[in-house]
Structures are given as structure tokens and as C-alpha cells.
Design an enzyme around this catalytic site. Structure first.
Site, short mmCIF file in Angstrom:
data_model
loop_
_atom_site.label_atom_id
_atom_site.label_comp_id
_atom_site.label_asym_id
_atom_site.label_seq_id
_atom_site.Cartn_x
_atom_site.Cartn_y
_atom_site.Cartn_z
CE LYS A 218 -1.98 -1.09 3.95
NZ LYS A 218 -1.29 -2.37 4.25
NE ARG B 180 -4.67 -1.36 10.02
CZ ARG B 180 -3.61 -0.92 9.35
NH1 ARG B 180 -3.65 0.19 8.68
NH2 ARG B 180 -2.52 -1.61 9.38
NE ARG C 227 7.75 -2.16 6.17
CZ ARG C 227 6.44 -2.21 6.29
NH1 ARG C 227 5.66 -1.70 5.36
NH2 ARG C 227 5.90 -2.81 7.32
NE ARG D 176 5.95 -0.04 10.05
CZ ARG D 176 4.86 -0.23 9.34
NH1 ARG D 176 4.76 0.31 8.12
NH2 ARG D 176 3.85 -0.92 9.80
NE ARG E 31 2.13 -4.92 11.10
CZ ARG E 31 3.24 -4.63 10.42
NH1 ARG E 31 4.42 -5.00 10.89
NH2 ARG E 31 3.17 -3.97 9.29
P1 AP5 Z 1 4.85 -1.59 1.85
O1 AP5 Z 1 4.45 -0.80 0.64
O2 AP5 Z 1 5.63 -0.88 2.89
O3 AP5 Z 1 3.57 -2.31 2.47
P2 AP5 Z 1 2.29 -1.72 3.22
O4 AP5 Z 1 1.08 -2.34 2.61
O5 AP5 Z 1 2.35 -0.23 3.28
O6 AP5 Z 1 2.52 -2.40 4.63
P3 AP5 Z 1 2.45 -1.82 6.10
O7 AP5 Z 1 3.23 -2.77 6.96
O8 AP5 Z 1 2.82 -0.37 6.14
O9 AP5 Z 1 0.93 -1.99 6.37
P4 AP5 Z 1 0.25 -2.05 7.73
O10 AP5 Z 1 -1.14 -1.94 7.27
O11 AP5 Z 1 0.56 -3.22 8.57
O12 AP5 Z 1 0.95 -0.85 8.54
P5 AP5 Z 1 0.48 0.64 8.82
O13 AP5 Z 1 1.68 1.49 8.84
O14 AP5 Z 1 -0.67 1.00 7.97
O15 AP5 Z 1 5.66 -2.87 1.34
C1 AP5 Z 1 6.30 -3.74 2.24
C2 AP5 Z 1 7.69 -4.14 1.72
O16 AP5 Z 1 7.53 -4.94 0.55
C3 AP5 Z 1 8.57 -2.95 1.31
O17 AP5 Z 1 9.88 -3.20 1.71
C4 AP5 Z 1 8.48 -2.91 -0.23
O18 AP5 Z 1 9.69 -2.48 -0.80
C5 AP5 Z 1 8.17 -4.35 -0.59
N1 AP5 Z 1 7.22 -4.47 -1.70
C6 AP5 Z 1 6.11 -3.70 -1.94
N2 AP5 Z 1 5.47 -4.12 -3.04
C7 AP5 Z 1 6.19 -5.20 -3.51
C8 AP5 Z 1 6.02 -6.07 -4.64
N3 AP5 Z 1 5.00 -5.93 -5.49
N4 AP5 Z 1 6.94 -7.05 -4.81
C9 AP5 Z 1 7.99 -7.19 -3.94
N5 AP5 Z 1 8.19 -6.40 -2.86
C10 AP5 Z 1 7.31 -5.40 -2.66
O19 AP5 Z 1 -0.07 0.49 10.32
C11 AP5 Z 1 0.79 0.19 11.40
C12 AP5 Z 1 0.00 0.06 12.68
O20 AP5 Z 1 -0.64 1.32 12.97
C13 AP5 Z 1 -1.15 -0.96 12.67
O21 AP5 Z 1 -0.71 -2.26 12.97
C14 AP5 Z 1 -2.08 -0.38 13.74
O22 AP5 Z 1 -1.62 -0.65 15.04
C15 AP5 Z 1 -1.95 1.12 13.52
N6 AP5 Z 1 -2.93 1.65 12.55
C16 AP5 Z 1 -2.68 2.23 11.33
N7 AP5 Z 1 -3.81 2.60 10.71
C17 AP5 Z 1 -4.82 2.25 11.56
C18 AP5 Z 1 -6.23 2.35 11.47
N8 AP5 Z 1 -6.84 2.88 10.39
N9 AP5 Z 1 -6.98 1.87 12.51
C19 AP5 Z 1 -6.40 1.34 13.60
N10 AP5 Z 1 -5.06 1.20 13.75
C20 AP5 Z 1 -4.27 1.66 12.72
MG MG Z 2 2.56 1.15 4.84
#
Ligand code: AP5
Ligand code: MG
Length: 224
Positions: free
Chosen positions: A18, A93, A132, A166, A177
Site C-alpha cells: 500500500k 481498517r 523492509r 519499524r 498484524r
Molecule cells: P509496503 O508498501 O511498505 O507495504 P504496506 O502495505 O504499506 O505495509 P504496512 O506494513 O505499512 O501496512 P500495515 O497496514 O501493517 O501498517 P500501517 O503502517 O498501515 O511494502 C512492504 C515491503 O515490501 C517494502 O519493503 C516494499 O519495498 C516491498 N514491496 C512492496 N510491493 C512489492 C512487490 N510488489 N513485490 C515485492 N516487494 C514489494 O499500520 C501500522 C500500525 O498502525 C497498525 O498495525 C495499527 O496498530 C496502527 N494503525 C494504522 N492505521 C490504523 C487504522 N486505520 N486503525 C487502527 N489502527 C491503525
Molecule cells: Mg505502509
């Protein structure tokens, strides 16, 4: 209305791509990435009240309360840089967050063009997340295997030489997660299916191929 004004949601599992794709779309279309995860990490780093509430929850791989998140995103959407359109990354989410978003957008006179699921099976996720890292200076994202900086140890975007990982990017927290994703977040996908704005892309392809699929979808909103 600005030519590129389009509001979309990117959905998908942790590590599904994402954030990677949201940054690419932001550069391509001039629409702003709104990542609730990035906002929460900034709040944790600043030591604010929101950050204090979120820190332990995030490190445990659980979800922060709907109320806190909804408030945070509503205020963010009101900022001038969202006027050209926005990409919601990591929000909504839960179904209550999706319902609150509908109410919020109606009140603000805004509409969603698409809710796009980047579909990636669980087997891919641990490798994606544990590999990552990102630039400490500008936040550009990388991967040990799939997205290395062109020059080892130097950020492609800003030339920075410090990188961070992270706190929640370890194999143990990833499992939690993923559990939270399947139990609480996956139900928003049929929610948007019922509204006919759901699109699905195959997130197991390369980063460029996934971008190609997303661009096809976003372009279809811009010409219509
Ligand atoms: P990346 O693009 O970083 O993946 P992502 O989908 O952004 O993953 P996140 O871990 O950021 O998602 P998340 O939903 O767990 O975390 P968030 O920060 O939102 O890609 C990952 C890796 O793969 C990278 O190294 C990239 O280079 C590689 N990659 C990407 N695409 C690829 C491909 N096609 N092929 C190969 N490699 C690839 O949330 C964190 C925490 O915050 C949550 O756990 C929760 O506690 C809290 N939180 C956030 N939002 C909310 C909400 N709305 N409600 C409640 N709690 C929330
Ligand atoms: Mg992300």
C-alpha cells in the site's frame, strides 16, 4: 475542479504494498498519500498524547481505537494539500471506520472514486515485512531483496545514508498484524463491493506491474 482530483482507498494486508504504491501514485498524479500508520508513527516519535496511546497497541500488532483514528483522518482531509485528491493508505481498517468515512465524506461534499484491494496471500508477507527498511531522512521505502537502493547504503531520493526499520516489523508481530487484518479489516472489502467501487489488483506481481494495474484503474476515473 482540478483535472487530477480523485480520492481513492488502497486496501490490503500488512506488507502488501500500500505505502509503496501510494507514494508512486502521489508522484504521478499529484494526489496526496494519507497513511494512518505514518501519522501514528510521527505521533509516537513526537511523544504526543495520541502517540502515547498508540505506541503499545502498534507494537503489539493490534489496532488503535476507531475514535482516535477517525478524528485524526477527518482533520487531515481538511488540510489544503488534500484539495487535489487523496489516497487513503491503511484507513479505513474496520467496518465502523468505513461507515464513519462515508459520513465524513458526505459532510465534506467529497466522493470516493475507488476502493482498491492489493491482494497478497499471507505466505508472501513475512519476507516482505522483515526485509523492509526506509530512509531516516526522507522516508523513502526499500527492501533488502525487492527494492534495493541503486547505490548500497545511499538513499536514491535524498542521498541520506541512515536507514531505519519499524518497531513492529518482526516475524512475531507480523503474525498478530495478519490476524488483525483477517478478523477486523478484510470485512471492509465486501463493504465496498456492495457499493460498486471495489477493484482488485494482483499484489504478488512486481512493484512496476502492480503500479501498471493501479494506473489503469486511476486513469479510468480521470477520463470519465
Ligand atoms: P509496503 O508498501 O511498505 O507495504 P504496506 O502495505 O504499506 O505495509 P504496512 O506494513 O505499512 O501496512 P500495515 O497496514 O501493517 O501498517 P500501517 O503502517 O498501515 O511494502 C512492504 C515491503 O515490501 C517494502 O519493503 C516494499 O519495498 C516491498 N514491496 C512492496 N510491493 C512489492 C512487490 N510488489 N513485490 C515485492 N516487494 C514489494 O499500520 C501500522 C500500525 O498502525 C497498525 O498495525 C495499527 O496498530 C496502527 N494503525 C494504522 N492505521 C490504523 C487504522 N486505520 N486503525 C487502527 N489502527 C491503525
Ligand atoms: Mg505502509
Amino acid at each position: 475542479m482540478a483535472k487530477n482530483k480523485v480520492n481513492i482507498i488502497l486496501m490490503g494486508p500488512p506488507g502488501g504494498g500500500k505505502g509503496t504504491q501510494a507514494k508512486i501514485l502521489q508522484d504521478r498524479y499529484g494526489i496526496i498519500q494519507l497513511s494512518t500508520g505514518d501519522m501514528l508513527r510521527a505521533a509516537v516519535a513526537s511523544g504526543s498524547e495520541v502517540g502515547r496511546q498508540a505506541k503499545a497497541v502498534m507494537e503489539a500488532g493490534k489496532l488503535v481505537s476507531d475514535e482516535l483514528i477517525i478524528d485524526m483522518i477527518s482533520q487531515r482531509i481538511d488540510q489544503p494539500d488534500c484539495q487535489n485528491g487523496f489516497i487513503l493508505d491503511g484507513f479505513p481498517r474496520t467496518v465502523p471506520q468505513a461507515e464513519a468515512l462515508d459520513r465524513m465524506l458526505a459532510e465534506k461534499g467529497l466522493k470516493l472514486a475507488f476502493a482498491i484491494e492489493i491482494r497478497v496471500p499471507d505466505d508472501y508477507i513475512v519476507e516482505r515485512i522483515t526485509g523492509r527498511f526506509s530512509c531516516a531522512k526522507c522516508g523513502a521505502g526499500y527492501h533488502d531483496k525487492f527494492q534495493k537502493p541503486k547505490k548500497d547504503g545511499v538513499c536514491d531520493v535524498c542521498g541520506g545514508t541512515e536507514f531505519i526499520r519499524r518497531a513492529d516489523d518482526n516475524a512475531e508481530t507480523v503474525k498478530k498484524r495478519l490476524d488483525a487484518y483477517h478478523a477486523q479489516t478484510a470485512p471492509i472489502i465486501p463493504y465496498y463491493g456492495g457499493k460498486s467501487i471495489l477493484r482488485v489488483v494482483d499484489g504478488t506481481q512486481s512493484i512496476d506491474q502492480v503500479t501498471g494495474q493501479l494506473v489503469g484503474i486511476v486513469d479510468s476515473a480521470l477520463v470519465s
